[in-house]
Design a protein around this motif. Structure first.
Motif, PDB file in Angstrom:
ATOM      1  N   LYS A 166      52.704  30.428  26.438  1.00  0.00           N
ATOM      2  CA  LYS A 166      52.191  29.348  27.297  1.00  0.00           C
ATOM      3  C   LYS A 166      50.670  29.257  27.209  1.00  0.00           C
ATOM      4  N   MET A 167      50.010  30.403  27.076  1.00  0.00           N
ATOM      5  CA  MET A 167      48.554  30.372  26.924  1.00  0.00           C
ATOM      6  C   MET A 167      48.175  29.664  25.622  1.00  0.00           C
ATOM      7  N   ARG A 168      48.917  29.920  24.552  1.00  0.00           N
ATOM      8  CA  ARG A 168      48.630  29.218  23.287  1.00  0.00           C
ATOM      9  C   ARG A 168      48.850  27.714  23.420  1.00  0.00           C
ATOM     10  N   GLU A 169      49.859  27.316  24.209  1.00  0.00           N
ATOM     11  CA  GLU A 169      50.067  25.880  24.465  1.00  0.00           C
ATOM     12  C   GLU A 169      48.853  25.281  25.171  1.00  0.00           C
ATOM     13  N   ARG A 170      48.307  26.017  26.125  1.00  0.00           N
ATOM     14  CA  ARG A 170      47.114  25.553  26.841  1.00  0.00           C
ATOM     15  C   ARG A 170      45.922  25.444  25.895  1.00  0.00           C
ATOM     16  N   ILE A 171      45.775  26.438  25.024  1.00  0.00           N
ATOM     17  CA  ILE A 171      44.666  26.413  24.064  1.00  0.00           C
ATOM     18  C   ILE A 171      44.833  25.244  23.101  1.00  0.00           C
ATOM     19  N   LYS A 172      46.052  25.018  22.650  1.00  0.00           N
ATOM     20  CA  LYS A 172      46.314  23.881  21.755  1.00  0.00           C
ATOM     21  C   LYS A 172      45.930  22.563  22.411  1.00  0.00           C
ATOM     22  N   ALA A 173      46.304  22.399  23.679  1.00  0.00           N
ATOM     23  CA  ALA A 173      45.967  21.174  24.401  1.00  0.00           C
ATOM     24  C   ALA A 173      44.458  21.025  24.545  1.00  0.00           C
ATOM     25  N   LYS A 180      43.914  31.557  38.922  1.00  0.00           N
ATOM     26  CA  LYS A 180      43.754  30.338  38.118  1.00  0.00           C
ATOM     27  C   LYS A 180      42.442  30.355  37.336  1.00  0.00           C
ATOM     28  N   ALA A 181      41.353  30.796  37.975  1.00  0.00           N
ATOM     29  CA  ALA A 181      40.044  30.813  37.309  1.00  0.00           C
ATOM     30  C   ALA A 181      40.040  31.755  36.109  1.00  0.00           C
ATOM     31  N   GLN A 182      40.741  32.866  36.223  1.00  0.00           N
ATOM     32  CA  GLN A 182      40.784  33.833  35.127  1.00  0.00           C
ATOM     33  C   GLN A 182      41.614  33.294  33.958  1.00  0.00           C
ATOM     34  N   LEU A 183      42.779  32.719  34.257  1.00  0.00           N
ATOM     35  CA  LEU A 183      43.611  32.148  33.191  1.00  0.00           C
ATOM     36  C   LEU A 183      42.889  30.995  32.495  1.00  0.00           C
ATOM     37  N   GLU A 184      42.162  30.193  33.265  1.00  0.00           N
ATOM     38  CA  GLU A 184      41.397  29.101  32.661  1.00  0.00           C
ATOM     39  C   GLU A 184      40.296  29.644  31.758  1.00  0.00           C
ATOM     40  N   ALA A 185      39.679  30.753  32.164  1.00  0.00           N
ATOM     41  CA  ALA A 185      38.640  31.359  31.323  1.00  0.00           C
ATOM     42  C   ALA A 185      39.228  31.909  30.030  1.00  0.00           C
ATOM     43  N   ILE A 186      40.411  32.517  30.085  1.00  0.00           N
ATOM     44  CA  ILE A 186      41.071  33.002  28.866  1.00  0.00           C
ATOM     45  C   ILE A 186      41.331  31.828  27.925  1.00  0.00           C
ATOM     46  N   GLU A 212      38.965  41.818  27.008  1.00  0.00           N
ATOM     47  CA  GLU A 212      39.700  42.534  28.037  1.00  0.00           C
ATOM     48  C   GLU A 212      39.679  41.696  29.314  1.00  0.00           C
ATOM     49  N   CYS A 213      40.812  41.674  30.012  1.00  0.00           N
ATOM     50  CA  CYS A 213      40.917  40.894  31.240  1.00  0.00           C
ATOM     51  C   CYS A 213      41.231  41.831  32.401  1.00  0.00           C
ATOM     52  N   GLU A 214      40.431  41.742  33.436  1.00  0.00           N
ATOM     53  CA  GLU A 214      40.596  42.614  34.605  1.00  0.00           C
ATOM     54  C   GLU A 214      41.957  42.385  35.253  1.00  0.00           C
ATOM     55  N   ASN A 215      42.839  43.373  35.141  1.00  0.00           N
ATOM     56  CA  ASN A 215      44.157  43.301  35.752  1.00  0.00           C
ATOM     57  C   ASN A 215      44.792  44.680  35.679  1.00  0.00           C
ATOM     58  N   LYS A 216      45.532  45.059  36.712  1.00  0.00           N
ATOM     59  CA  LYS A 216      46.186  46.372  36.732  1.00  0.00           C
ATOM     60  C   LYS A 216      47.233  46.508  35.634  1.00  0.00           C
ATOM     61  N   GLY A 217      47.775  45.398  35.183  1.00  0.00           N
ATOM     62  CA  GLY A 217      48.758  45.451  34.110  1.00  0.00           C
ATOM     63  C   GLY A 217      50.112  45.970  34.543  1.00  0.00           C
ATOM     64  N   ASP A 218      50.414  45.839  35.833  1.00  0.00           N
ATOM     65  CA  ASP A 218      51.688  46.329  36.349  1.00  0.00           C
ATOM     66  C   ASP A 218      52.719  45.214  36.513  1.00  0.00           C
ATOM     67  N   GLY A 219      52.347  44.002  36.105  1.00  0.00           N
ATOM     68  CA  GLY A 219      53.246  42.868  36.256  1.00  0.00           C
ATOM     69  C   GLY A 219      53.257  42.277  37.653  1.00  0.00           C
ATOM     70  N   LYS A 220      52.549  42.908  38.592  1.00  0.00           N
ATOM     71  CA  LYS A 220      52.479  42.429  39.972  1.00  0.00           C
ATOM     72  C   LYS A 220      51.090  41.924  40.341  1.00  0.00           C
ATOM     73  N   ASP A 221      50.071  42.528  39.754  1.00  0.00           N
ATOM     74  CA  ASP A 221      48.695  42.118  40.035  1.00  0.00           C
ATOM     75  C   ASP A 221      48.532  40.661  39.606  1.00  0.00           C
ATOM     76  N   HIS A 242      34.622  42.677  23.163  1.00  0.00           N
ATOM     77  CA  HIS A 242      33.413  41.851  23.100  1.00  0.00           C
ATOM     78  C   HIS A 242      33.047  41.336  24.487  1.00  0.00           C
ATOM     79  N   GLY A 243      34.075  40.935  25.233  1.00  0.00           N
ATOM     80  CA  GLY A 243      33.823  40.426  26.571  1.00  0.00           C
ATOM     81  C   GLY A 243      34.913  40.821  27.538  1.00  0.00           C
ATOM     82  N   VAL A 244      34.538  40.964  28.802  1.00  0.00           N
ATOM     83  CA  VAL A 244      35.474  41.265  29.887  1.00  0.00           C
ATOM     84  C   VAL A 244      35.583  40.017  30.753  1.00  0.00           C
ATOM     85  N   ILE A 245      36.809  39.532  30.919  1.00  0.00           N
ATOM     86  CA  ILE A 245      37.045  38.359  31.757  1.00  0.00           C
ATOM     87  C   ILE A 245      37.533  38.860  33.110  1.00  0.00           C
TER      88      ILE A 245
END
Length: 196
Positions: A186-193, A142-148, A129-138, A74-77
């Motif tokens: 941890k993301m769910r904890e942020r969403i809960k807060a 902060k702005a992207q995690l906040e948007a998620i 979908e979130c723009e990231n290489k998905g290799d665990g290093k990319d 639906h959206g690309v972050i």
């Protein structure tokens, strides 16, 4: 039972949630509705794109590929925290997953470990979908995690869901590892807060 929000309602919900949203081409009418039912919706699946470069990533998620036609979410972050809307109905993102996971999402409870692929997630979940290489290093800026976090909270608030309605693709489908590089717990904890 939650009917899916219209494209216009999703747009308003995300903007009201404090997100910077960009509308891509004819996203309101861009969907895969002719390939199966859309709804009721019960949650949100978060992915990584395994790509780099915002422009090409958004284009891929809108158009898809020969093997998997778009829209792919639906959206690309993107890394700057912008949400690019590419799909307005059923989209090709979740694939087949575990009905026990779906039941936990519906109940707003902690997820069980998936062990089967017997349920069409494209029917039941919004996908981002979130723009990231998905290799665990990319890095995940902060702005992207906040948007998620804001996307998850906005959709949960609109539907009366809790943080357990936001899951990673790896929690839904065997063989997937996305989103890789941050913790969904941890993301769910942020969403809960944020929901408080």
């Amino acid at each position: 039972m939650a009917p899916p929000m219209s494209a216009a309602k999703i747009l308003k919900t995300l903007k009201d949630g404090g997100l910077h949203v960009v509308e891509v081409r004819d996203w309101h009418n861009h969907d895969r509705d002719h390939h199966g039912p859309w709804g009721p919706v019960h949650g949100v699946v978060i992915h990584h794109t395994a790509t780099s470069g915002s422009e090409q990533t958004v284009r891929l998620c809108y158009d898809g590929s020969r093997q998997l036609p778009g829209p792919l979410c639906h959206g690309v972050i993107t890394k700057d925290g912008t949400v690019h809307m590419v799909g307005g109905g059923r989209v090709n993102h979740a694939g087949m997953g575990d009905d026990d996971v779906l039941r936990a999402v519906i109940a707003g409870k902690r997820l069980p470990r998936h062990n089967e692929t017997n349920t069409d997630g494209n029917q039941y979940f919004y996908g981002f979908e979130c723009e990231n290489k998905g290799d665990g290093k990319d890095p995940w800026p902060k702005a992207q995690l906040e948007a998620i976090e804001k996307v998850g909270a906005a959709l949960c608030r609109a539907h009366g869901w809790n943080e357990h309605s936001v899951i990673g693709h790896f929690e839904w489908q065997e063989g997937k590892d996305d989103p890789k590089g941050f913790s969904m717990d941890k993301m769910r904890e942020r969403i809960k807060a944020r929901l408080k």
